[in-house]
Design a protein around this motif. Structure first.
Motif, mmCIF file in Angstrom:
data_model
loop_
_atom_site.group_PDB
_atom_site.id
_atom_site.type_symbol
_atom_site.label_atom_id
_atom_site.label_comp_id
_atom_site.label_asym_id
_atom_site.label_seq_id
_atom_site.Cartn_x
_atom_site.Cartn_y
_atom_site.Cartn_z
ATOM 1 N N LEU A 194 0.827 -1.211 0.000
ATOM 2 C CA LEU A 194 0.000 0.000 0.000
ATOM 3 C C LEU A 194 0.859 1.257 0.000
ATOM 4 O O LEU A 194 0.550 2.239 -0.696
ATOM 5 C CB LEU A 194 -0.927 -0.008 1.218
ATOM 6 N N LEU A 195 1.944 1.249 0.763
ATOM 7 C CA LEU A 195 2.837 2.411 0.803
ATOM 8 C C LEU A 195 3.531 2.626 -0.541
ATOM 9 O O LEU A 195 3.758 3.768 -0.957
ATOM 10 C CB LEU A 195 3.865 2.249 1.918
ATOM 11 N N VAL A 196 3.884 1.534 -1.223
ATOM 12 C CA VAL A 196 4.463 1.664 -2.562
ATOM 13 C C VAL A 196 3.462 2.376 -3.480
ATOM 14 O O VAL A 196 3.825 3.289 -4.235
ATOM 15 C CB VAL A 196 4.845 0.286 -3.139
ATOM 16 N N SER A 197 2.193 1.979 -3.395
ATOM 17 C CA SER A 197 1.160 2.622 -4.214
ATOM 18 C C SER A 197 0.978 4.084 -3.817
ATOM 19 O O SER A 197 0.799 4.947 -4.680
ATOM 20 C CB SER A 197 -0.174 1.872 -4.067
ATOM 21 N N PHE A 198 1.025 4.370 -2.513
ATOM 22 C CA PHE A 198 0.866 5.757 -2.056
ATOM 23 C C PHE A 198 1.972 6.640 -2.615
ATOM 24 O O PHE A 198 1.713 7.737 -3.132
ATOM 25 C CB PHE A 198 0.872 5.804 -0.527
ATOM 26 N N PHE A 199 3.217 6.188 -2.527
ATOM 27 C CA PHE A 199 4.322 7.000 -3.034
ATOM 28 C C PHE A 199 4.250 7.137 -4.555
ATOM 29 O O PHE A 199 4.599 8.185 -5.106
ATOM 30 C CB PHE A 199 5.662 6.400 -2.611
ATOM 31 N N LEU A 207 3.168 10.894 -8.800
ATOM 32 C CA LEU A 207 2.403 11.162 -10.013
ATOM 33 C C LEU A 207 1.676 12.501 -9.914
ATOM 34 O O LEU A 207 1.733 13.326 -10.826
ATOM 35 C CB LEU A 207 1.408 10.021 -10.246
ATOM 36 N N PHE A 208 1.012 12.730 -8.785
ATOM 37 C CA PHE A 208 0.251 13.969 -8.625
ATOM 38 C C PHE A 208 1.157 15.190 -8.481
ATOM 39 O O PHE A 208 0.792 16.299 -8.903
ATOM 40 C CB PHE A 208 -0.695 13.857 -7.431
ATOM 41 N N LYS A 245 6.708 10.300 -14.392
ATOM 42 C CA LYS A 245 6.726 9.681 -13.068
ATOM 43 C C LYS A 245 5.936 8.374 -13.037
ATOM 44 O O LYS A 245 6.302 7.424 -12.339
ATOM 45 C CB LYS A 245 6.147 10.648 -12.033
ATOM 46 N N GLY A 246 4.846 8.331 -13.810
ATOM 47 C CA GLY A 246 4.053 7.103 -13.853
ATOM 48 C C GLY A 246 4.832 5.943 -14.432
ATOM 49 O O GLY A 246 4.753 4.812 -13.943
ATOM 50 N N HIS A 247 5.616 6.208 -15.468
ATOM 51 C CA HIS A 247 6.436 5.150 -16.072
ATOM 52 C C HIS A 247 7.507 4.671 -15.099
ATOM 53 O O HIS A 247 7.814 3.478 -15.020
ATOM 54 C CB HIS A 247 7.086 5.668 -17.356
ATOM 55 N N ALA A 248 8.061 5.612 -14.314
ATOM 56 C CA ALA A 248 9.063 5.232 -13.311
ATOM 57 C C ALA A 248 8.447 4.335 -12.246
ATOM 58 O O ALA A 248 9.048 3.341 -11.822
ATOM 59 C CB ALA A 248 9.666 6.479 -12.673
ATOM 60 N N LEU A 292 1.259 -5.734 -4.671
ATOM 61 C CA LEU A 292 1.940 -4.952 -5.702
ATOM 62 C C LEU A 292 1.226 -5.065 -7.047
ATOM 63 O O LEU A 292 1.111 -4.073 -7.786
ATOM 64 C CB LEU A 292 3.387 -5.425 -5.834
ATOM 65 N N LEU A 293 0.751 -6.266 -7.379
ATOM 66 C CA LEU A 293 0.012 -6.445 -8.628
ATOM 67 C C LEU A 293 -1.280 -5.628 -8.605
ATOM 68 O O LEU A 293 -1.636 -4.972 -9.596
ATOM 69 C CB LEU A 293 -0.289 -7.924 -8.845
ATOM 70 N N LEU A 294 -1.978 -5.663 -7.469
ATOM 71 C CA LEU A 294 -3.189 -4.852 -7.329
ATOM 72 C C LEU A 294 -2.864 -3.365 -7.453
ATOM 73 O O LEU A 294 -3.579 -2.618 -8.121
ATOM 74 C CB LEU A 294 -3.849 -5.131 -5.973
ATOM 75 N N GLY A 295 -1.777 -2.939 -6.800
ATOM 76 C CA GLY A 295 -1.377 -1.539 -6.872
ATOM 77 C C GLY A 295 -1.058 -1.112 -8.290
ATOM 78 O O GLY A 295 -1.442 -0.020 -8.731
ATOM 79 N N LEU A 296 -0.350 -1.973 -9.019
ATOM 80 C CA LEU A 296 -0.004 -1.660 -10.407
ATOM 81 C C LEU A 296 -1.264 -1.462 -11.248
ATOM 82 O O LEU A 296 -1.375 -0.490 -12.010
ATOM 83 C CB LEU A 296 0.859 -2.791 -10.965
ATOM 84 N N ILE A 297 -2.218 -2.373 -11.108
ATOM 85 C CA ILE A 297 -3.465 -2.289 -11.888
ATOM 86 C C ILE A 297 -4.270 -1.053 -11.487
ATOM 87 O O ILE A 297 -4.770 -0.311 -12.345
ATOM 88 C CB ILE A 297 -4.298 -3.563 -11.695
ATOM 89 N N ILE A 298 -4.374 -0.824 -10.179
ATOM 90 C CA ILE A 298 -5.196 0.287 -9.702
ATOM 91 C C ILE A 298 -4.592 1.637 -10.077
ATOM 92 O O ILE A 298 -5.285 2.535 -10.562
ATOM 93 C CB ILE A 298 -5.395 0.166 -8.176
ATOM 94 N N VAL A 299 -3.281 1.801 -9.863
ATOM 95 C CA VAL A 299 -2.644 3.094 -10.125
ATOM 96 C C VAL A 299 -2.569 3.385 -11.615
ATOM 97 O O VAL A 299 -2.817 4.520 -12.051
ATOM 98 C CB VAL A 299 -1.237 3.127 -9.489
#
Length: 442
Positions: free
Chosen positions: A331-336, A341-342, A366-369, A403-410
């Motif tokens: 979750l923290l990986v997705s938050f950062f 991104l924002f 940033k999204g690609h990174a 992480l897979l969920l975060g990738l799809i969601i973000v």
């Protein structure tokens, strides 16, 4: 000449499509979270139930049946073990403690404790643990020998560097125990299997025959796979081989006793409140900093959390410190990723780009990174899953799912909702940033 009639163009109300998209995703999100808290009977008799899986305070819900807690975060049972042969020294007891900790960890029990207490070993297990099922794992000395038909011991379990198990054929019933030997074991096993071609060798544990396979030819590769096991027996022997032998066999004293949570005592709900507070702080930060975009991002982080708990329950990870660490690390990986991104979107908007263009550029930069970070971490934890069979594997499975969920969601759902929100509410910079110094695009 008469002109051909022109086809009437069909216009799509883009604002209506955006509204319907957001409403559908919101409705699905609310339904999913509600089911996560309440569960649902799948038929009138309640024979098929969808158990709740989202941790909530109090004892009134049965989420603990789907996301079974470990001893660290919920009630426990305490088992007292004593050396079967009488008293033992402090060093021997400490050695036995290390072996039991490894066995329990290898078996997938993350939240447990083993400690020396008054010349005995006190083992704290989750309340849900089947002590009778674990009895062999806890009490067996686990001393393995490889013997010829005449009873000659030519190597021991100390010459096994690693052990595992898997299907021996397509039936799904025949399980093979696999072993890899050290250099001495490789030579000894190769020599003896060459000498005993057409005969049997015997693998014994604590003097009892485990398996006695027939030898067809010399096995000189330093590894062997022996079929003929059930899943439980193969797993048990693999764990005992990997952990090594106890200095002595153990015996259980009396019945298991109820105990408190190892980490929280009677304050079992404290961890739930703490993580709700963490999520609330992250959400408030995103909303205050990025307004409508932050609100959508906070919504997506909540969905990642709910889905992570769901899959953790589905794979039997349990409600443990290990599971929570994996879920919230992802979750923290997705938050950062979202925050970076924002920040990029905000900077582009400050330079005069429209929000729509800033989102596009943000995902390209940033999204690609962040996509590279998600993919790299996923690959790393997939390697851990393939290499380990204990608690590291369980941690890696949970964080890989997160992480897979975060990738799809973000990178898919969040991007979709941001673009749809622009169609619905307009592309005013003030809707997506709290920075008042943003230039208007010419």
């Amino acid at each position: 000449m008469t002109k051909k009639p022109q086809k009437q163009k069909i216009t799509v109300n883009r604002k209506l499509v955006a509204a319907l998209t957001i409403i559908v995703v919101l409705a699905l999100s609310i339904a999913f979270v509600t089911l996560g808290v309440t569960g649902r009977k799948m038929d009138a008799q309640g024979l098929y139930n969808l158990l709740p899986w989202l941790p909530t305070p109090g004892e009134s819900t049965n989420w603990r049946q789907a996301l079974v807690p470990g001893a660290g975060l919920d009630d426990s049972v305490v088992v007292l073990l004593s050396p079967a042969g009488g008293e033992a020294g402090e060093e021997e007891l400490k050695a036995a403690t290390r072996v039991l900790v490894k066995r329990l960890g290898d078996f997938g029990w993350a939240d447990t404790a083993v400690q020396v207490k008054e010349g005995k070993l006190e083992v704290t297990l989750p309340k849900s643990a089947d002590v009778d099922y674990l009895k062999t794992l806890l009490t067996a000395k686990g001393e393995y020998t490889f013997e010829t038909p005449e009873g000659e011991v030519f190597m021991t379990g100390e010459n096994v560097t690693t052990a595992g198990f898997g299907y021996a054929d397509q039936s799904g019933q025949n399980i093979a125990l696999s072993m890899v030997f050290d250099s001495f074991g490789k030579d000894a096993f190769g020599t003896k299997t060459g000498e005993l071609s057409g005969q049997n060798i015997t693998l014994k544990r604590d003097g009892e025959v485990v398996v006695s396979p027939s030898i067809g030819e010399a096995i000189t590769q330093g590894m062997v796979s022996i079929p003929g096991f059930t899943l439980d027996s193969a797993r048990e022997n693999a764990v005992l081989l990997r952990s090594g032998a106890l200095p002595f066999a153990l015996a259980q004293e009396g019945d298991s006793l109820p105990g408190q949570a190892l980490l929280l005592g009677e304050s079992k709900d404290l961890i739930i409140y703490a993580f709700v507070a963490v999520l609330a702080i992250l959400a408030l930060y995103l909303i205050a900093r990025f307004r409508l975009g932050g609100l959508i991002a906070a919504w997506m982080l909540l969905m990642q959390l709910a889905l992570s708990y769901f899959f953790a329950a589905l794979i039997g990870a349990g409600y443990t410190v290990l599971t929570l660490s994996a879920i919230y690390a992802a979750l923290l990986v997705s938050f950062f990723a979202v925050n970076n991104l924002f920040l990029a979107i905000q900077e582009d908007a400050r330079q005069g780009r429209s929000i729509r263009q800033a989102i596009k550029e943000g995902y390209a930069g940033k999204g690609h990174a962040s996509l590279d970070v998600f993919a790299g971490l996923l690959l790393l934890f997939i390697v851990f899953i393939m290499m380990d069979q204990g608690i590291i594997k369980m941690f890696s499975e949970v964080i890989a799912i997160g992480l897979l969920l975060g990738l799809i969601i973000v990178h898919l759902v969040l991007r979709l909702l941001l673009n749809e929100s622009i169609h619905l509410f307009g592309g005013k910079n003030s809707l997506f940033t709290s920075n008042n110094s943003v230039k208007k695009e010419g």
